[in-house]
Design a protein around this motif. Sequence first.
Motif, PDB file in Angstrom:
ATOM      1  N   THR A   1     -47.920   1.143 -38.552  1.00  0.00           N
ATOM      2  CA  THR A   1     -46.434   1.021 -38.160  1.00  0.00           C
ATOM      3  C   THR A   1     -46.421   1.638 -37.158  1.00  0.00           C
ATOM      4  N   ALA A   2     -46.196   2.480 -36.964  1.00  0.00           N
ATOM      5  CA  ALA A   2     -46.090   3.644 -36.301  1.00  0.00           C
ATOM      6  C   ALA A   2     -46.856   3.156 -34.573  1.00  0.00           C
ATOM      7  N   ALA A   3     -47.539   2.874 -35.044  1.00  0.00           N
ATOM      8  CA  ALA A   3     -48.438   2.621 -34.125  1.00  0.00           C
ATOM      9  C   ALA A   3     -48.003   1.331 -32.888  1.00  0.00           C
ATOM     10  N   PHE A   4     -47.541   0.314 -34.071  1.00  0.00           N
ATOM     11  CA  PHE A   4     -46.748  -1.372 -32.995  1.00  0.00           C
ATOM     12  C   PHE A   4     -45.219  -0.538 -33.005  1.00  0.00           C
ATOM     13  N   THR A   5     -44.752   0.268 -33.877  1.00  0.00           N
ATOM     14  CA  THR A   5     -43.413   0.243 -33.311  1.00  0.00           C
ATOM     15  C   THR A   5     -42.884   0.730 -31.568  1.00  0.00           C
ATOM     16  N   ASP A   6     -44.334   1.673 -32.048  1.00  0.00           N
ATOM     17  CA  ASP A   6     -43.928   2.754 -30.419  1.00  0.00           C
ATOM     18  C   ASP A   6     -44.139   1.966 -29.767  1.00  0.00           C
TER      19      ASP A   6
ATOM     20  N   GLN B   1     -39.090  -2.973 -25.323  1.00  0.00           N
ATOM     21  CA  GLN B   1     -37.270  -2.974 -25.775  1.00  0.00           C
ATOM     22  C   GLN B   1     -36.763  -2.102 -24.722  1.00  0.00           C
ATOM     23  N   ALA B   2     -37.464  -0.661 -24.431  1.00  0.00           N
ATOM     24  CA  ALA B   2     -36.828   0.095 -23.227  1.00  0.00           C
ATOM     25  C   ALA B   2     -36.463  -0.538 -22.062  1.00  0.00           C
ATOM     26  N   ALA B   3     -38.305  -1.353 -21.984  1.00  0.00           N
ATOM     27  CA  ALA B   3     -38.198  -1.797 -20.686  1.00  0.00           C
ATOM     28  C   ALA B   3     -37.191  -2.762 -20.314  1.00  0.00           C
ATOM     29  N   VAL B   4     -37.476  -3.466 -21.142  1.00  0.00           N
ATOM     30  CA  VAL B   4     -35.884  -5.019 -21.288  1.00  0.00           C
ATOM     31  C   VAL B   4     -34.593  -4.335 -21.068  1.00  0.00           C
ATOM     32  N   ASP B   5     -34.474  -3.289 -22.056  1.00  0.00           N
ATOM     33  CA  ASP B   5     -33.438  -2.652 -22.163  1.00  0.00           C
ATOM     34  C   ASP B   5     -32.698  -2.598 -20.318  1.00  0.00           C
ATOM     35  N   LYS B   6     -34.005  -2.148 -19.699  1.00  0.00           N
ATOM     36  CA  LYS B   6     -33.299  -1.447 -19.067  1.00  0.00           C
ATOM     37  C   LYS B   6     -33.173  -2.359 -17.336  1.00  0.00           C
TER      38      LYS B   6
ATOM     39  N   LEU C   1     -33.249 -13.159 -18.246  1.00  0.00           N
ATOM     40  CA  LEU C   1     -33.287 -11.819 -18.786  1.00  0.00           C
ATOM     41  C   LEU C   1     -33.325 -12.979 -20.878  1.00  0.00           C
ATOM     42  N   GLU C   2     -32.759 -13.465 -21.352  1.00  0.00           N
ATOM     43  CA  GLU C   2     -33.139 -14.071 -22.534  1.00  0.00           C
ATOM     44  C   GLU C   2     -34.239 -14.970 -22.612  1.00  0.00           C
ATOM     45  N   ASN C   3     -33.954 -15.856 -21.562  1.00  0.00           N
ATOM     46  CA  ASN C   3     -35.294 -16.831 -21.706  1.00  0.00           C
ATOM     47  C   ASN C   3     -36.397 -15.935 -21.119  1.00  0.00           C
ATOM     48  N   TRP C   4     -36.670 -15.177 -20.799  1.00  0.00           N
ATOM     49  CA  TRP C   4     -37.962 -14.796 -20.618  1.00  0.00           C
ATOM     50  C   TRP C   4     -38.192 -13.077 -22.083  1.00  0.00           C
ATOM     51  N   VAL C   5     -37.465 -12.881 -22.497  1.00  0.00           N
ATOM     52  CA  VAL C   5     -38.347 -12.319 -23.401  1.00  0.00           C
ATOM     53  C   VAL C   5     -38.464 -13.572 -24.693  1.00  0.00           C
ATOM     54  N   ALA C   6     -37.620 -14.360 -25.264  1.00  0.00           N
ATOM     55  CA  ALA C   6     -37.944 -15.115 -25.200  1.00  0.00           C
ATOM     56  C   ALA C   6     -39.506 -15.652 -24.998  1.00  0.00           C
ATOM     57  N   ASP C   7     -39.689 -15.603 -24.311  1.00  0.00           N
ATOM     58  CA  ASP C   7     -41.191 -16.156 -23.875  1.00  0.00           C
ATOM     59  C   ASP C   7     -42.347 -15.037 -24.400  1.00  0.00           C
ATOM     60  N   LEU C   8     -41.492 -13.374 -23.661  1.00  0.00           N
ATOM     61  CA  LEU C   8     -43.080 -12.333 -24.250  1.00  0.00           C
ATOM     62  C   LEU C   8     -42.521 -12.151 -25.192  1.00  0.00           C
ATOM     63  N   ASP C   9     -41.510 -12.592 -26.397  1.00  0.00           N
ATOM     64  CA  ASP C   9     -41.789 -12.769 -27.478  1.00  0.00           C
ATOM     65  C   ASP C   9     -42.464 -14.052 -28.556  1.00  0.00           C
ATOM     66  N   ARG C  10     -42.836 -14.923 -28.426  1.00  0.00           N
ATOM     67  CA  ARG C  10     -43.505 -16.182 -28.030  1.00  0.00           C
ATOM     68  C   ARG C  10     -45.088 -15.127 -28.132  1.00  0.00           C
ATOM     69  N   ARG C  11     -44.681 -14.675 -27.127  1.00  0.00           N
ATOM     70  CA  ARG C  11     -46.534 -14.253 -26.518  1.00  0.00           C
ATOM     71  C   ARG C  11     -46.956 -13.102 -27.783  1.00  0.00           C
ATOM     72  N   ILE C  12     -45.625 -12.257 -27.628  1.00  0.00           N
ATOM     73  CA  ILE C  12     -45.930 -10.788 -29.399  1.00  0.00           C
ATOM     74  C   ILE C  12     -46.187 -11.768 -30.222  1.00  0.00           C
TER      75      ILE C  12
ATOM     76  N   GLN D   1     -34.998  -7.839 -27.986  1.00  0.00           N
ATOM     77  CA  GLN D   1     -33.712  -8.369 -28.068  1.00  0.00           C
ATOM     78  C   GLN D   1     -33.372  -8.196 -26.545  1.00  0.00           C
ATOM     79  N   SER D   2     -32.475  -8.738 -26.189  1.00  0.00           N
ATOM     80  CA  SER D   2     -32.941  -8.651 -24.817  1.00  0.00           C
ATOM     81  C   SER D   2     -31.221  -8.750 -24.274  1.00  0.00           C
ATOM     82  N   SER D   3     -30.019  -8.627 -25.257  1.00  0.00           N
ATOM     83  CA  SER D   3     -29.171  -8.689 -25.251  1.00  0.00           C
ATOM     84  C   SER D   3     -27.930  -7.521 -25.911  1.00  0.00           C
ATOM     85  N   ARG D   4     -28.905  -6.062 -25.913  1.00  0.00           N
ATOM     86  CA  ARG D   4     -28.550  -5.199 -26.603  1.00  0.00           C
ATOM     87  C   ARG D   4     -27.314  -4.358 -25.684  1.00  0.00           C
ATOM     88  N   TYR D   5     -27.265  -4.628 -24.527  1.00  0.00           N
ATOM     89  CA  TYR D   5     -26.134  -4.300 -23.910  1.00  0.00           C
ATOM     90  C   TYR D   5     -25.275  -4.889 -23.606  1.00  0.00           C
ATOM     91  N   GLU D   6     -25.028  -6.553 -24.594  1.00  0.00           N
ATOM     92  CA  GLU D   6     -24.301  -7.264 -23.885  1.00  0.00           C
ATOM     93  C   GLU D   6     -22.948  -7.148 -24.610  1.00  0.00           C
TER      94      GLU D   6
END
Length: 1176
Positions: A871-876, A882-887, A896-907, A1009-1014
């Motif tokens: 869990t620690a490895a995956f969470t890190d 998530q930090a890069a997406v927030d930036k 960004l929302e659509n791009w994060v959705a594609d990224l999430d599908r890859r993950i 998540q793509s909308s943490r700063y929304e």
Amino acid sequence: MSTLVEPPASPAVNGSFTPEPTTNGNGTHSALVIDPAAFKAYLLALIPALLGAPPEELEESLFDAESDERVARFSTESGGAIYVSKLKVADVDEDATPTYTYQLTTQLTYTPHHVSTVALIKRGLTLDPLQPLHGQLQVLNLFGGDETPYESLHAVVSQGVKAWFDAFVETRGGVKEGDSKMGIPATKKKFAELELSLRHLQQNVEIPETHLIIHPIIQRAVQEAQATGVRPNLSLIPNKTLNDSTFLNTLQSHVNSWIKSIQSVTKLTRDVSSGTASQEINFWLSLESALEGIEAQLRSDEVIMVQECLRNAKRFRATVSLIADTGLKESTDEVHKNNILMRDFPLNELLSATDLDKINDSLLQIFSHMNKKMRLSPYPIRRCLPLVEAISRDFNDQMLKVLTSHRLAYQPYDSFDRLLTTAQATFRTWDEQIKDFTNVARELTRKRGEKFIPIKIVPAHAKLQERVRYLQEWRKKHEQLAVMTGPTKGLSGTGKEVGDIDMEEEVKEAYELIKGIDILDVSEEGTEIWVTAENAYNERVARVENQIISRLRDRLGTARNANEMFRVFSKFNALFVRQKIRGAISEYQTQLIDSVKEDIKRLHDKFKTQYRFSEAYHMSQMRDLPPIAGAIIWARQIDRQLQTYMKRVEDVLGSDYEYYAQGQKLQQESASFRKKLETRPVFEAWLTDINRRDLGVSGRLFEIVRLRGTGGYALAVNFDPQTITLFKEVRNLQWLNFQVPHAITNMAKDAKRVYPHAVSLMETVRTYGQTLDLIEKNKGIEMLVAEHRNEAQNKISQGINLRWDYFVNAFDTHRYLPTPGIDARDNRHVQYVRDFASVVSVLQDKTNTLIDVYKDIMRIVEELSTCPYTTAAFTDLLGKIQAAVDKMNLEGYANLENWVADLDRRIEAILLARLQHVIVLWCAEFERTDEDGARREPVALRDITNKRRDKRKDEKHLEGELVLKPIVHEIRIQNQVIFLDPPIEYARQTWVKQLHEWLGIICSLRRIQSSRYEIGLQMSGAAAVETTYTSLLTRFDDATLERPFALIETKVQELKDYVAKWLRFQSLWDLEAEYVFNRLGDSLANWQQLLTEIKKARSTFDTSETQKTFGVCVIDYEQVQSRVNAKYDAWQKDILSRFGVKLGETMKEMHAAILKARNELEHHSIEGLVGAPRRF
């Protein structure tokens, strides 16, 4: 107040006397005045010597009753002067001895009887009675008695005032830098102009004045008409007088005298070659004034009235003769036309010049004036030639005057050479101007159709010019010899041998012979003096030359290589102008000339490699030099090297090396090579190419070009790079002193004006293309930069209709602060370039930043497939993503929302694969059994992507370990009851829980998540967004997820079966022995089968082991094993003993039956059985 002493009776002549006070009208003292008697004594001592006047005559006529008052007023008033004049008394008898009178006056007047005047000028404001008079007065003698006082005034100015001023300036070291501010040069010029003006007044040719005689009657009539304010007419004269023949004859005689007087002026001429140029100029100007005066008289009322009287009397001949015979009109016309040339003639600039530069400027002005005005004036060419020769005489006099004032022989060499170089330049200016004058004169002679005369000027300064040239060369040779024999050159310092002379001192003494003569005297006598002095100089210098030759040969003989010999030749090259020295070192020259030839040959080889293939070409590109300018610079560098080598030739052979055979050959080869190095053809070829091509800055800003390789289209700036090269070429060519045509210069200026914008646009478009290529190569970021890309495309669409003409014609207002008066259209175009560059720059920055972030995210995503299954490895890793997406969210990337959705599908895909692998691993772990009874080491999780990576040899072991903990079940017996502790259902629950823990490592991870700063308000009824990956369990296509549960059930069933075997042993305590024996009955087969089964069943517990392993589960039967074994032994013993009883009974019965059968057989006979058939 100090006490005043009475004046002595006999005051001293020098003016030492006691003052006396004077009083004003109120009786108060006003000032101190000198004693008139003392001043009188001073004059009586001074004037007789100056004016040649006997003292007794002075006593009689000089001093009168008012003399004392004049002296007192002169001594007390500020400034002023007092004059003593000598006047000649007019005598009737010319043979009588002349007598003179003398006057003492404060106002100076001039009369024809004036002989001489002595001016006593105060040096201060007033005369101090306590000081001698000779220190307070300046005495100036003004001569008279001549026709004009011009000559005496010229002598006073030229030989007195001007000479004294020049002497004072010279004592201060000449004209210094600060003197120009004090006006000293201007003052010297004014003195020269005053001197010149006085000289002109002497040289003026007097034009006879013409005064027309008017009859008294006519005079009275005109005066009467003027008094009454009417126009003069014949009615003012009585008719009787008009018809009076005496009156008419008188008028006609007057007219005839007018004609003669006018003819004396109109026919006046002069020989231009007999005087100076000023006299010729003044003659024509004065003649014009005289003719204008005659015309004014002829237009007067008196003359008009005389003509009317003669016409009234029918005497037309006199009036016509006055008009036709005087030649006034023709003469006036001729004078006017000739004065086109003479008027404003700048001869005074030459005559008043005080230095050589001003003489040179004056020559330019004179000939410019003549060449221009001769085309307008019909002044005869035959008079122009002697006029120019007269100017030459003035030029010669001025040159002599200026050069002589510098005392050339005493000047240091630098000043001497500078003066004579300037003089030579002035002489060259004369020669150049004479050429232009000659061409103009010949042209005008042909146009006017005048009689051919040879256009030849005999300059009066020719001898002076030749002497100046010779002096410059002679002084140069002397200076070279003096320098070479000086202590710094090493020829006269050390190493003197016996008999050697002091060369430096010898040269100085030789030059002293020249200082004593006038070196600019070009007369026959002066030339003879110069030749004699030069011969004496040469005799002394010859001894020095012999000693120099000896030392030069010593140095050349001890030189170790060619370079040292070059240095010797270069150092003492100045001496090679002397034939004697040159002949002595000729043997050393051949080897050095061969060295120079080799150097020139290498230079030829360098040139033949061509500029484009040379190292200089690449260096020029590095320094941003355009090709044509670079080639010209390269050729000029070779030319400079060639000149350096030819300078070596000059060092070896001397400055006149072209007169030697080797030097002439090298000179010819060098000249031929330099023709090849001539850069003018390259420049002209470039001009032709530029004129042939259209390099104007026009058209739209952008163009769409077709790509050859791919066949696609690309955006480009519609700006020819050759235009940029053009303005760089023009800039460098102008720096190289090439005259670039105005049209090309304008093109270059346009290109230069547009260049910053063009380069900016080209760089922006290039950056835009590169950025698009980066986006094309990194498809994953395309939607994130779509907004910035759209902005850039919108800017392109805005600028697609803009044209370069706006930039060419626009003023560079963008360099300054914007003001309301600036053209908005100009700002709009300049601002567009800036905005477009800014938009593309933002696009580039965003793209580059995003590519780095995208690569980091993709790397982290890839690590998700290989990281430890913890869990620690995956969470890190997901936290970093998530930090890069927030930036990116903070930086405002679009989609960004659509791009994060594609990224999430890859993950999800990666995590799903990890889940599948974990399930497979869990199943493999669950199914694995240990044949040796020992538990294996934990199985490491393998990289599930090994197959996609070409089956790496070394599998990557992950740090995380997934191990199924084995469950231990104990078969126990209590109160004679066998049971399993814990029960089998506990194993099922444990295994399912461990499976859930394994799967929960991934399923419980938080999604990106793509909308943490929304900032947004979600309604309570809105659909909840999934935040974990639990839904991955529903994405398995096959029975992957069902298999572990099936394995659990299979394992549970297996456990049940095995435990059931142990539970069967419960019957050992539950069964009764008689019940078993009754069931078996008497059948030995059943008893035997039971014994076999008992033996076989014994293997379950009759072992050395105390437990049974089922992979992840262990059945421990140690506790029950002994008790079952004991119980089994008891049962086996009872059954076996009972079986033994049964077997004994059965054997007895069988033995009895066998015996019975034997007995029966023994009673039967064999014979009865012989013949019977046998069956098989």
